[in-house]
Design a protein around this motif. Structure first.
Motif, mmCIF file in Angstrom:
data_model
loop_
_atom_site.group_PDB
_atom_site.id
_atom_site.type_symbol
_atom_site.label_atom_id
_atom_site.label_comp_id
_atom_site.label_asym_id
_atom_site.label_seq_id
_atom_site.Cartn_x
_atom_site.Cartn_y
_atom_site.Cartn_z
ATOM 1 N N GLN A 155 0.908 -1.272 -0.042
ATOM 2 C CA GLN A 155 -0.069 -0.025 -0.177
ATOM 3 C C GLN A 155 0.797 1.204 -0.025
ATOM 4 N N MET A 156 1.451 1.546 -1.013
ATOM 5 C CA MET A 156 2.525 2.749 -1.323
ATOM 6 C C MET A 156 1.659 3.919 -0.838
ATOM 7 N N GLN A 157 0.609 4.016 -1.478
ATOM 8 C CA GLN A 157 -0.059 5.246 -0.992
ATOM 9 C C GLN A 157 -0.489 5.693 0.588
ATOM 10 N N HIS A 158 -0.157 4.649 1.388
ATOM 11 C CA HIS A 158 -0.433 4.821 2.797
ATOM 12 C C HIS A 158 0.212 5.955 3.231
ATOM 13 N N PHE A 159 1.546 5.928 2.624
ATOM 14 C CA PHE A 159 2.640 6.895 3.090
ATOM 15 C C PHE A 159 2.549 8.414 2.441
ATOM 16 N N ASP A 160 1.677 8.488 1.463
ATOM 17 C CA ASP A 160 2.060 9.447 0.552
ATOM 18 C C ASP A 160 1.289 10.763 0.913
ATOM 19 N N GLU A 161 1.919 11.999 1.255
ATOM 20 C CA GLU A 161 1.283 13.173 1.169
ATOM 21 C C GLU A 161 1.753 14.011 -0.160
ATOM 22 N N LYS A 162 2.826 13.329 -0.813
ATOM 23 C CA LYS A 162 3.245 13.410 -2.184
ATOM 24 C C LYS A 162 3.992 12.115 -2.640
ATOM 25 N N VAL A 163 4.033 12.069 -3.943
ATOM 26 C CA VAL A 163 4.172 10.808 -4.595
ATOM 27 C C VAL A 163 5.571 10.111 -3.939
ATOM 28 N N LEU A 164 5.360 8.772 -3.574
ATOM 29 C CA LEU A 164 6.497 8.305 -3.087
ATOM 30 C C LEU A 164 7.118 8.698 -2.001
ATOM 31 N N LEU A 165 6.604 9.384 -1.042
ATOM 32 C CA LEU A 165 7.160 10.138 -0.026
ATOM 33 C C LEU A 165 8.306 9.185 0.592
ATOM 34 N N PRO A 166 8.278 7.855 1.019
ATOM 35 C CA PRO A 166 9.394 7.062 1.295
ATOM 36 C C PRO A 166 10.733 7.326 0.564
ATOM 37 N N GLY A 189 11.675 9.965 -0.702
ATOM 38 C CA GLY A 189 12.031 11.466 -0.673
ATOM 39 C C GLY A 189 10.837 12.505 -1.196
ATOM 40 N N GLY A 190 9.758 11.584 -1.835
ATOM 41 C CA GLY A 190 8.737 12.526 -2.588
ATOM 42 C C GLY A 190 9.310 12.784 -3.912
ATOM 43 N N ILE A 191 8.598 12.395 -5.052
ATOM 44 C CA ILE A 191 8.788 12.351 -6.384
ATOM 45 C C ILE A 191 8.011 13.609 -7.002
ATOM 46 N N PRO A 192 8.689 14.548 -7.530
ATOM 47 C CA PRO A 192 7.711 15.512 -7.832
ATOM 48 C C PRO A 192 6.804 15.355 -9.086
ATOM 49 N N GLN A 193 5.893 16.027 -9.410
ATOM 50 C CA GLN A 193 4.998 15.682 -10.313
ATOM 51 C C GLN A 193 5.329 15.931 -11.933
ATOM 52 N N ASN A 194 5.259 15.386 -12.781
ATOM 53 C CA ASN A 194 5.838 15.749 -14.175
ATOM 54 C C ASN A 194 7.134 14.942 -14.013
ATOM 55 N N SER A 195 7.408 14.272 -13.571
ATOM 56 C CA SER A 195 8.916 13.387 -13.479
ATOM 57 C C SER A 195 9.002 12.218 -14.408
ATOM 58 N N ARG A 196 9.933 12.011 -15.001
ATOM 59 C CA ARG A 196 10.148 10.874 -15.812
ATOM 60 C C ARG A 196 11.197 9.959 -15.144
ATOM 61 N N ILE A 197 10.538 8.757 -14.875
ATOM 62 C CA ILE A 197 11.016 7.855 -14.061
ATOM 63 C C ILE A 197 11.592 6.424 -14.744
ATOM 64 N N LYS A 257 20.144 11.334 -8.934
ATOM 65 C CA LYS A 257 19.046 10.895 -9.666
ATOM 66 C C LYS A 257 18.817 9.521 -9.227
ATOM 67 N N ILE A 258 19.537 8.824 -8.335
ATOM 68 C CA ILE A 258 19.538 7.522 -7.851
ATOM 69 C C ILE A 258 18.384 7.765 -6.490
ATOM 70 N N LYS A 259 17.407 7.156 -6.437
ATOM 71 C CA LYS A 259 16.426 7.100 -5.273
ATOM 72 C C LYS A 259 16.295 5.948 -4.653
ATOM 73 N N TRP A 260 16.392 5.881 -3.357
ATOM 74 C CA TRP A 260 16.037 4.682 -2.658
ATOM 75 C C TRP A 260 15.639 5.300 -1.206
ATOM 76 N N PHE A 261 14.853 4.459 -0.217
ATOM 77 C CA PHE A 261 14.332 5.106 1.044
ATOM 78 C C PHE A 261 15.231 5.922 1.800
ATOM 79 N N THR A 262 14.554 7.014 2.105
ATOM 80 C CA THR A 262 15.125 8.125 2.949
ATOM 81 C C THR A 262 15.596 7.722 4.601
ATOM 82 N N PRO A 263 16.422 8.310 4.966
ATOM 83 C CA PRO A 263 16.500 7.869 6.584
ATOM 84 C C PRO A 263 15.423 8.380 7.271
#
Length: 386
Positions: free
Chosen positions: A269-280, A282-290, A373-379
Motif C-alpha cells: 500500500q504505497m499510497q499509505h505513506f504519501d502526502e506527495k508521490v512516493l514520500l518514502p 523523498g517525494g517524487i515531483p509531479q511531471n517526473s520521468r522515471i 538521480k538515484i532514489k531509495w528509502f530516505t533515512p
C-alpha cells in the motif's frame, strides 16, 4: 506417531501446472521416514485429481479434499491428520532438493532443537539467489534471538525469515501456534505462526542448509490485490502483538514490529505513506520521468502505482532478470538500457534490502548515472513510526 517421522503438509489450490514437480521432489527425498499430506483446498482445476493419482501410487501420501478456506485453513487441516513427530511445509508451486529433509533431520538430531531453520533459494527464471536470515549458524535459546527476531537493524532485513517452508517444527509446538491463527489472515500467514513458534521452543537450530526452492511465479498472492487490505493487515498485527504481550516481550518487540509494519505496508500500500508521490523515496515531483530498477514484487507494485499517478511518466523499467519477465509479458529491459536513455529525472531502486540497494547504486554509478538521480528509502522514512 513415529518419533523420527517427518510429515510434510502441502496446501494445494489450483496449481496443476506445478504440482507434480512439487510432489515428486518430496517423494524423492533421501530421508525415508516421511509422510506427505496433500490438502486439496477446493481446487477447481485438475489439482485434486493429481493428488488422488499420487495417493494410489504411494502409501506415504495422505490426501484431504476440503472446501476452499485459504492457506491457514488448509495447513490446519493437514496438521490435524499428520502422524509425524516433526512437521515440514512445502508450497505446491515450489520444490525441494532430494537431501533437504535428510539434512534438516540430521540437524535436529544433533542439536535436539524444537525448531530447525534453513535458508532457501529464490528462483526467478534461470536465476537462483540464496536467501537467509541474519543470525549465524548455531543452536539458540529463544531469549538469544529476541533482540533481532523480526528485524536485524538494517532496512529491511529479517532476523529470522518468516517462511514456514524453511522450518521443521516439533508437532506439539505447531499444534499450539497454527491452530489458533485467525483464518481471515491472508497476508503474513507464515509470520503469524513462525514467530510464536520460536517463543514456544526451548532450542532453535539455525543451519546453513539450502534445499528449498521458492519459485516466483506470476500471480502469487503478494502481487494480487485484496479487498480491505488495511483490515487484513490489522488482523495480522493484532495477532502478533497479542502473542508478544502474552509472553511479556512487547517492549523488546515493539520497535521491530514498527519496522515490520512499515515494510509490509509499503510493499502492498504505497499510497499509505504519501502526502506527495512516493514520500518514502523523498517525494517524487509531479511531471517526473522515471526509470524503475527492479521488477520483483516491489517493482511490479511500483510500476502499477506510478502508472496511475497523473502526470508521472515511466520511461524505462529494468531488471537483471529481464528475460524471465519478458516471458511473462512484462515490458522489462536489461539494465544496460539505462545508458541509452537520456531523458529521465530519477531512477527508483525497487528493492527493500539495504545491501542489495547499495549494490544496485554502485552499479548505476558505474554507468555514470548522476548520484542525485538515484532514489531509495530516505533515512527519515526508515526511522519513522507508522
Amino acid at each position: 506417531m513415529g518419533t523420527n517421522r517427518i510429515s510434510v503438509v502441502v496446501p494445494i489450490y489450483n496449481v496443476e501446472r506445478y504440482l507434480e514437480k512439487c510432489i515428486d521432489s518430496i517423494l524423492a527425498q533421501s530421508y525415508k521416514d516421511i509422510e506427505v499430506v496433500l490438502v486439496d483446498d477446493g481446487s477447481t482445476d485438475s489439482s485434486g485429481k493429481i493428488c488422488d493419482e499420487y495417493g494410489k501410487k504411494d502409501g506415504r501420501v495422505v490426501i484431504i479434499h476440503k472446501t476452499n478456506g485459504g492457506l491457514v485453513s488448509a495447513r490446519k487441516a493437514g496438521l490435524e491428520v499428520a502422524a509425524g513427530a516433526f512437521i515440514g511445509c512445502v508450497d505446491a508451486d515450489d520444490w525441494i532438493e532430494a537431501d533437504y529433509y535428510e539434512h534438516m533431520a540430521q540437524a535436529q538430531k544433533e542439536s535436539g532443537a524444537d525448531l530447525i531453520v534453513s535458508g532457501h533459494f529464490h528462483d526467478i527464471g534461470e536465476d537462483s539467489k540464496k536467501v537467509c536470515g541474519s543470525f549465524a549458524e548455531g543452536t539458540y535459546s529463544k531469549e538469544q534471538l529476541l533482540s533481532q527476531l523480526l528485524y536485524s537493524g538494517n532496512f529491511f532485513e529479517y532476523g529470522i525469515q518468516p517462511h514456514m517452508v524453511t522450518k521443521l517444527f516439533r508437532k506439539e509446538i505447531l499444534l499450539k501456534t497454527q491452530l489458533c491463527v485467525d483464518e481471515r489472515i491472508v497476508v503474513g500467514e507464515d509470520a503469524a505462526v513462525v514467530y510464536p513458534s520460536i517463543l514456544e521452543a526451548e532450542k532453535i537450530c539455525i543451519t546453513g542448509i539450502y534445499g528449498y526452492h521458492y519459485v516466483q511465479h506470476e500471480g502469487s498472492i503478494t502481487k494480487k490485490e485484496l479487498k480491505d487490505e488495511t483490515g487484513i493487515y490489522q488482523l495480522l498485527f493484532e495477532h502478533l502483538e497479542k502473542q508478544f504481550r502474552e509472553k511479556g516481550i512487547w517492549e523488546i518487540m515493539n520497535l521491530q514490529m514498527e519496522q515490520y509494519k512499515k515494510y509490509l505496508l509499503f510493499i502492498r500500500q504505497m499510497q499509505h505513506f504519501d502526502e506527495k508521490v512516493l514520500l518514502p523515496y523523498g517525494g517524487i515531483p509531479q511531471n517526473s520521468r522515471i526509470i524503475i530498477y527492479g521488477a520483483g514484487v516491489l517493482g511490479q507494485k511500483m510500476y502499477k502505482y506510478l502508472s496511475q499517478v497523473e502526470d508521472m511518466s515511466i520511461v524505462l523499467w529494468v531488471d537483471k532478470n529481464f528475460r524471465s519477465y519478458i516471458e511473462k509479458g512484462m515490458d522489462v529491459k536489461e539494465p544496460e538500457a539505462i545508458t541509452k536513455c537520456e531523458n529521465y529525472d530519477y531512477i527508483l531502486i525497487a528493492n527493500t534490502v539495504l545491501h542489495t540497494a547499495e549494490v544496485i547504486k554502485k552499479y548505476l554509478l558505474g554507468l555514470n548515472v548522476v548520484e542525485s538521480k538515484i532514489k531509495w528509502f530516505t533515512p527519515d522514512f526508515i526511522e519513522q513510526n507508522v
